[in-house]
Structure formats: C-alpha cells, structure tokens
Design a protein around this motif. Structure first.
Motif, PDB file in Angstrom:
ATOM      1  N   LEU A 190       0.933  -1.081  -0.043  1.00 57.29           N
ATOM      2  CA  LEU A 190      -0.079   0.043   0.079  1.00 57.29           C
ATOM      3  C   LEU A 190       0.898   1.154  -0.213  1.00 57.29           C
ATOM      4  O   LEU A 190       0.490   2.379  -0.599  1.00 57.29           O
ATOM      5  CB  LEU A 190      -0.771   0.143   1.323  1.00 57.29           C
ATOM      6  CG  LEU A 190      -2.066  -0.922   1.162  1.00 57.29           C
ATOM      7  CD1 LEU A 190      -3.030  -0.885   2.651  1.00 57.29           C
ATOM      8  CD2 LEU A 190      -3.049  -0.849   0.103  1.00 57.29           C
ATOM      9  N   THR A 191       2.166   1.143   0.916  1.00 60.63           N
ATOM     10  CA  THR A 191       2.697   2.383   1.004  1.00 60.63           C
ATOM     11  C   THR A 191       3.468   2.899  -0.599  1.00 60.63           C
ATOM     12  O   THR A 191       3.578   3.830  -0.920  1.00 60.63           O
ATOM     13  CB  THR A 191       4.146   2.138   1.731  1.00 60.63           C
ATOM     14  OG1 THR A 191       3.290   1.841   3.204  1.00 60.63           O
ATOM     15  CG2 THR A 191       4.838   3.422   2.087  1.00 60.63           C
TER      16      THR A 191
ATOM     17  N   LEU B 284      -1.429  -8.633  -2.460  1.00 63.76           N
ATOM     18  CA  LEU B 284      -2.717  -8.365  -1.998  1.00 63.76           C
ATOM     19  C   LEU B 284      -3.134  -7.059  -1.882  1.00 63.76           C
ATOM     20  O   LEU B 284      -4.447  -6.704  -1.871  1.00 63.76           O
ATOM     21  CB  LEU B 284      -3.136  -9.386  -0.951  1.00 63.76           C
ATOM     22  CG  LEU B 284      -3.434 -10.859  -1.394  1.00 63.76           C
ATOM     23  CD1 LEU B 284      -3.566 -11.579  -0.106  1.00 63.76           C
ATOM     24  CD2 LEU B 284      -4.375 -11.289  -2.405  1.00 63.76           C
ATOM     25  N   SER B 285      -2.301  -6.474  -1.614  1.00 62.45           N
ATOM     26  CA  SER B 285      -2.582  -5.167  -0.783  1.00 62.45           C
ATOM     27  C   SER B 285      -2.377  -4.003  -2.129  1.00 62.45           C
ATOM     28  O   SER B 285      -3.117  -3.377  -2.663  1.00 62.45           O
ATOM     29  CB  SER B 285      -1.686  -4.433   0.037  1.00 62.45           C
ATOM     30  OG  SER B 285      -0.419  -4.561  -0.201  1.00 62.45           O
ATOM     31  N   GLY B 286      -0.908  -3.984  -2.737  1.00 61.57           N
ATOM     32  CA  GLY B 286      -0.585  -2.893  -3.618  1.00 61.57           C
ATOM     33  C   GLY B 286      -0.924  -3.332  -5.291  1.00 61.57           C
ATOM     34  O   GLY B 286      -1.217  -2.544  -5.956  1.00 61.57           O
TER      35      GLY B 286
ATOM     36  N   LEU C 112      -3.133   4.458   5.637  1.00 56.31           N
ATOM     37  CA  LEU C 112      -2.163   3.144   5.771  1.00 56.31           C
ATOM     38  C   LEU C 112      -2.476   2.431   6.774  1.00 56.31           C
ATOM     39  O   LEU C 112      -2.867   1.151   6.790  1.00 56.31           O
ATOM     40  CB  LEU C 112      -0.699   3.514   5.675  1.00 56.31           C
ATOM     41  CG  LEU C 112      -0.197   3.986   4.309  1.00 56.31           C
ATOM     42  CD1 LEU C 112       1.250   4.433   4.567  1.00 56.31           C
ATOM     43  CD2 LEU C 112      -0.474   2.925   3.166  1.00 56.31           C
ATOM     44  N   VAL C 113      -2.729   3.153   7.948  1.00 53.20           N
ATOM     45  CA  VAL C 113      -3.139   2.418   9.208  1.00 53.20           C
ATOM     46  C   VAL C 113      -4.554   1.840   9.189  1.00 53.20           C
ATOM     47  O   VAL C 113      -4.748   0.817   9.628  1.00 53.20           O
ATOM     48  CB  VAL C 113      -2.918   3.389  10.578  1.00 53.20           C
ATOM     49  CG1 VAL C 113      -3.620   2.834  11.830  1.00 53.20           C
ATOM     50  CG2 VAL C 113      -1.301   3.685  10.674  1.00 53.20           C
TER      51      VAL C 113
END
Length: 225
Positions: A50-51, A128-130, A164-165
């Motif tokens: 994600l970052t 799975l996130s980015g 992000l959190v």
C-alpha cells in the motif's frame, strides 16, 4: 485541513480493510505451522504494498492540489474510469455468485498457506494490497483525494499514514490478536474466516458498488468544477 484530508481517504481505507480475502489469507497463515513468523511478515508486506502505491501517486499527482492543473484533470478522469471499473466488477461478481448447492472454489493463492515460506508470505501480502486491482484503484483514489485537499508537509504525511493504518488495521489487528490472545483468539479468528468465506460475494458486491460509486462521483465532481 488535516481532518478534511483524513476524512477524504477514510471510505477507501475502510473498503480495503474490510476486503474478505486478505482477512481469510492472514487467518490461514496464522493458523499454519509457521504462523507466528509468517503472520507479521505478511502484514509487513501488506503495508509495504500500500505504501508503494501511495508514494507513486504522491509523486505523479503532486500537482493535483491545484484544481486547474493537468494533474487534477487526469486524476479526475482516472477516478471516473476506476469508479466505473469497480461498479462493473461488483455487478460481474454478483452475476457469477454461487447458486444453490454450487461449491465455492477458494482462490489458488490460498493453497499451502499453512507452510508458506517467509518470502512467499511477504510477496503475498504486498500483492494482495498493492498489486490487487481493486486495492490499487482504492489506494490511488484515496491518496489523490488527500492531495486535492491541499495539505502539505507534515500534514500530508500524517494523512497518508492514517490512511495506511486504517487500510491495514484488520490485517495488523489479526496478527496482534493471534500473538497475544492464544487459543481463544485463534477460535475467534477462525470464526471470522468462516464468516468471510460464507459471505464473501455479498460483502465484495456491496464494497465494490458503493465505493465505486463514491470514486466515480468524486471524479465527476472534479471534472465539473
């Protein structure tokens, strides 16, 4: 302005956090033989994925804080396209939903999660996130929305970190609960996994259509300025 930026990113952050398959994946990893090692690694990979998306969007669309800039117009068009894509994905998932006694096939990536290597756990979390198309659209839309509020410097950093959190809260929460909660936590997480698997289609359809409409509306609003 900071609160406005955080509020602009919250819908997309919650949609990412409540996605069923990452929760199912992290619970399966935690329940495996190497769960206490691979669970935190999966969570780190998730946050890193994600970052990376957020940093890329911040770099490419940093000029979108000016509503008359080309960056803003491009971001609005991309939101329109992304919103339509999310709504279409929700409609397609609903049409392809299991009916009657149809057996639900688990995704291939869920195979052998119980003994995955450290590298596989990290890559899976990041993918799975980015790299997930839905999360990619949502993360990009959230980061762009933060930029367009006009926040700069420390406030911009804080808004992105809050996004992000929140987007990572369920994955990180599952890891913390597993590490601290013992057998009782394992039973609770397994019940969550079962609920997510059983209701995956309904959850995803609602998330995709509602958030898709939100992203589409934001894009149309921007183009109409």
């Amino acid at each position: 302005m900071l609160l406005q930026a955080i509020g602009a990113a919250l819908p997309a952050a919650l949609a990412i956090a409540l996605s069923p398959f990452p929760l199912v994946g992290i619970v399966l990893i935690l329940a495996g033989r190497r769960g206490r090692r691979n669970g935190p690694v999966f969570a780190i990979g998730w946050v890193v994925g994600l970052t990376i998306v957020a940093v890329i969007v911040l770099t490419v669309f940093h000029g979108a804080s000016d509503p008359d800039s080309p960056s803003s117009a491009i971001a609005d068009w991309l939101r329109v396209i992304g919103g339509v894509a999310l709504i279409a994905a929700g409609a397609r998932k609903w049409r392809a939903r299991p009916r009657g006694d149809d057996e639900v096939e688990p995704p291939r990536w869920m195979a052998s999660l119980d003994d995955a290597s450290v590298g596989r756990a990290a890559i899976l979390g990041a993918a799975l996130s980015g790299a997930n198309p839905k999360n990619l659209v949502l993360a990009a839309a959230a980061t762009t929305a933060i930029i367009e509020t006009g926040v700069h410097g420390p406030d911009l950093t804080v808004a992105v970190v809050v996004f992000l959190v929140v987007a990572s809260s369920t994955v990180i929460g599952a890891v913390v609960l597993h590490l601290l909660g013992g057998a009782r936590a394992a039973g609770f997480l397994d019940s969550v996994r079962g609920f997510m698997v059983a209701n995956n289609t309904a959850i995803m359809v609602v998330i995709l259509i509602l958030i898709g409409a939100n992203v589409l509306g934001s894009g149309l609003e921007g183009l109409g300025r």
